[in-house]
Design an enzyme around this catalytic site. Structure first.
Site, short mmCIF file in Angstrom:
data_model
loop_
_atom_site.label_atom_id
_atom_site.label_comp_id
_atom_site.label_asym_id
_atom_site.label_seq_id
_atom_site.Cartn_x
_atom_site.Cartn_y
_atom_site.Cartn_z
N ASP A 142 -1.76 -1.06 -4.20
CA ASP A 142 -2.30 -0.48 -5.27
C ASP A 142 -0.79 -0.43 -6.12
OD1 ASP A 142 -0.06 1.42 -3.60
OD2 ASP A 142 -2.02 2.01 -2.77
N ASP A 147 -5.27 -10.21 -15.19
CA ASP A 147 -6.63 -11.02 -14.88
C ASP A 147 -8.05 -10.56 -15.48
OD1 ASP A 147 -8.31 -12.89 -13.34
OD2 ASP A 147 -6.68 -12.35 -11.71
N ASP A 157 -3.88 4.08 2.81
CA ASP A 157 -4.89 4.13 3.01
C ASP A 157 -5.41 2.33 3.55
OD1 ASP A 157 -5.16 2.29 0.38
OD2 ASP A 157 -6.44 3.55 -0.48
N GLU A 183 -8.25 -21.11 -15.93
CA GLU A 183 -8.53 -21.30 -14.56
C GLU A 183 -9.65 -22.34 -14.98
OE1 GLU A 183 -10.34 -19.97 -10.32
OE2 GLU A 183 -11.25 -19.09 -12.10
N ASP A 231 1.36 -1.46 0.04
CA ASP A 231 -0.61 0.28 -0.49
C ASP A 231 1.17 1.47 -0.40
OD1 ASP A 231 -1.30 2.09 0.08
OD2 ASP A 231 -2.52 1.40 2.48
C1 GLC Z 1 -12.52 -17.17 -9.83
C2 GLC Z 1 -11.45 -16.26 -9.19
C3 GLC Z 1 -11.85 -16.29 -7.58
C4 GLC Z 1 -13.25 -15.47 -7.63
C5 GLC Z 1 -14.39 -15.66 -8.61
C6 GLC Z 1 -15.26 -15.40 -9.76
O1 GLC Z 1 -12.72 -18.48 -8.90
O2 GLC Z 1 -9.83 -16.95 -8.79
O3 GLC Z 1 -11.27 -15.12 -6.43
O4 GLC Z 1 -14.02 -15.02 -7.13
O5 GLC Z 1 -13.54 -16.96 -9.80
O6 GLC Z 1 -14.95 -14.31 -10.39
#
Ligand code: GLC
Length: 586
Positions: free
Chosen positions: A41, A110, A37, A277, A33
């Site tokens: 960040d 992401d 706050d 994922e 941070d």
């Molecule tokens: C994935 C992410 C998780 C999130 C979920 C919904 O599993 O890693 O953190 O809550 O998707 O987006």
């Protein structure tokens, strides 16, 4: 001196092969941070790029920093092409890309495109009227015939949300339900609609043109649903049950990902690193997703090994048997040996701390953190280092529900409190709190421990989630120049991967699969072989490996100072001791 420094560096061009890269995951809210706050960040990340370079990682994957109402800490995006003010600005992000690139590192963003935030303008339009052109960008359905809208059981399907309650929310204004696998504020996008897909692809190209190097794709095996929306088997005593079979690895999943490849990745000068994922993905599916000839993804995150110690849900804890864990990883090694590629992880922002879960966070914290890292990084595939694991960070001593911040934990607890044994939890709230302290996602999200100061060097303010009190001893400052530290061990492991092609290329053979506490395996190329042996117990363990004489082999990495007590094949391993030996095959 033994160690990777003593190994020959393989030829030039090595670093151009993405299979040799090590990825470091930053959960920005908890990393550093810069403005006091209490929330991490981008400028906080910028202040630690030299730390990352010294660690030796090739790629940084950063959890979402886009504009978001933060219902799920940024996994609910309201603007895909802007940075949330909590984290900084687009200019900060550009600076981060430049600073990472200047140090030879890459940035993976992401990508959360199974759903948006309910505050995304697309959803605002979609929910504004039944005839809005974006109505079909999300999943809108009528209530079950004959039922009163908005009452339990009237939902179009009986699927349970991953964050408790039904997956459908009633929208009074237009008199229909919308689908959300996660929170009510994370409506699922309708990937059946080609306009949705094109809008996503355009956004992804925009990020690549801006300089990012790849994407970690959030729940990307949920984008294709069974469009007939069948009901599932409800849990006993509940109107709802898990509907995952109808929305994971659905009928058009491969088609969509291949289209994404064509529209976004094909023809780019540099390799775009992609990892999907995929909760519930199987080995055969993963082969299809990662076979290079099919042009889908580089690798997937599978969940098998992080579900061996849980039953019906996250807090239904089961004892973990080491032979099961070894067998799971070995099955994935074998399954993706010919086609495809593995990702390797113990933890991330959705999992508790690996040393607490798989190791020993008591007297053997340092040795077990090193040994876990050695075993993971010496498997075949791309290793992911989750922030703080390289310091041996452990679960925090959380005891009360007020210790938690995560929507998943809070909703699960609230439902257990409200519904008692009719909820997924059967055991009473004190027992639930004990289970949450072991398995909650917040355990992986406590602030990174940079130093021993009150805010752990993470913040000068009040951290959004408590700092683990053990930061007074477990912190980066104490480890930076200590060759015996967990941090130094991670540096050596990463250097070993970069220096020795056997780590990336060698095939995999598990030894002693049934041994209850020893994890041993071989990695082999035509030129050389590596032997890894690890004691996953607090007892001195003697073991004879089914091998010929390895006495002449060199020791390239150890968890303890000095060489192991005996050379292979007759080992005597100290508590949580591990070692890697190497020998030529010519
Ligand atoms: C994935 C992410 C998780 C999130 C979920 C919904 O599993 O890693 O953190 O809550 O998707 O987006």
């Amino acid at each position: 001196m033994s160690g990777p420094e003593a190994l020959p560096i393989s030829g030039p061009g090595r670093q151009d092969d993405w299979r040799r890269w090590v990825v470091y995951q930053i959960y920005p809210r908890s990393f550093a941070d810069s403005d006091g706050d209490g929330v991490g960040d981008l400028r906080g990340v910028l202040s630690h790029v030299d730390y990352l370079q010294r660690l030796g990682v090739d790629v940084v994957w950063m959890s979402p920093v886009y504009r978001s109402p933060m219902d799920d800490n940024g996994y609910d995006i309201s603007d895909y092409t802007d940075i949330d003010p909590l984290f900084g600005t687009l200019a900060d992000l550009d600076e981060l890309i430049a600073e990472l690139h200047a140090r030879g590192m890459k940035l993976v963003m992401d990508l959360v495109v199974n759903h948006t935030s309910d505050e995304h303008p697309w959803f605002a339009e979609s929910r504004s009227s039944r005839v809005n052109p974006k109505r079909d960008w999300y999943w809108w359905r009528d209530p079950r015939p004959g039922m009163t809208p908005g009452t339990p059981g009237a939902e179009p399907t009986n699927w349970e949300s991953h964050f408790s309650g039904p997956t459908w929310t009633w929208d009074e204004k237009t008199g229909q339900y919308y689908l959300h696998i996660f929170s009510t504020r994370q409506p699922d996008l309708n990937w059946e609609n080609p306009e949705v897909r094109q809008a996503i692809y355009a956004m992804m190209r925009w990020w690549l043109d801006r300089g990012v190097d790849g994407f970690r794709m959030d729940v990307i095996n949920m984008i294709s649903k069974d469009t007939s929306l069948p009901d599932t088997q409800p849990r006993p005593g509940s109107p709802y049950g898990p509907g995952d079979q109808y929305f994971t690895c659905g009928p058009r999943n491969h088609e969509f990902v291949q289209e994404m490849y064509r529209e976004v990745f094909a023809g780019r000068d540099a390799h775009v690193l992609t990892v999907g994922e995929m909760p519930g993905v199987t080995v055969p599916e993963a082969v299809l997703f990662t076979d290079p000839a099919r042009h889908e993804l580089d690798m997937v995150f599978q969940f098998e090994h992080v579900q061996l110690d849980i039953g019906a849900h996250k807090y239904d804890l089961r004892p973990l048997r080491l032979p099961d864990l070894k067998a799971s990883l070995a099955r994935w090694q074998a399954g993706l040996a010919e086609r495809g590629w593995n990702s390797l992880y113990w933890s991330n922002h959705d999992q508790p701390r690996s040393v607490s879960r798989f190791g020993d966070d008591g007297p053997h914290r340092i040795a077990s953190a090193k040994t876990l890292a050695t075993v993971l990084h010496l498997h075949r595939g791309t290793p992911y280092v989750y922030q703080g694991d390289e310091l041996g960070m452990a679960n925090a001593p959380f005891t009360a529900i007020t210790d938690y911040r995560d929507i998943q934990a809070l909703r699960f607890y609230a439902e257990a409190a409200a519904l008692g044994t009719q909820s997924a939890w059967k055991g009473g709230l004190p027992a639930l709190l004990l289970a949450m302290a072991k398995m909650s996602r917040d355990q992986g999200r406590t602030p990174v421990q940079w130093d021993a100061s009150p805010g752990a060097g993470f913040t000068t303010g009040t951290p959004w989630l408590a700092v683990n009190p053990d930061h007074v001893t477990v912190n980066a400052a104490a480890q930076l120049d200590d060759p015996g530290s967990v941090l130094a061990h991670y540096r050596r492991l990463i250097a070993l991967r970069h220096a020795d092609p056997v780590v990336t290329d060698g095939d995999f053979e598990l030894l002693l699969p049934d041994h209850p506490t020893v994890w041993a395996f071989l990695r082999r190329t035509p030129d050389a072989e590596l032997l890894v042996a690890a004691n996953f117990s607090a007892d001195v363990t003697g073991v004879r490996l089914p091998l010929d004489d390895w006495a002449g082999a060199s020791v390239v990495l150890t968890s303890h100072s000095g060489d192991p007590l005996q050379p292979p094949p007759d080992l005597k391993l100290r508590p949580w001791e591990s070692a890697v030996w190497r020998r030529d095959r010519s």
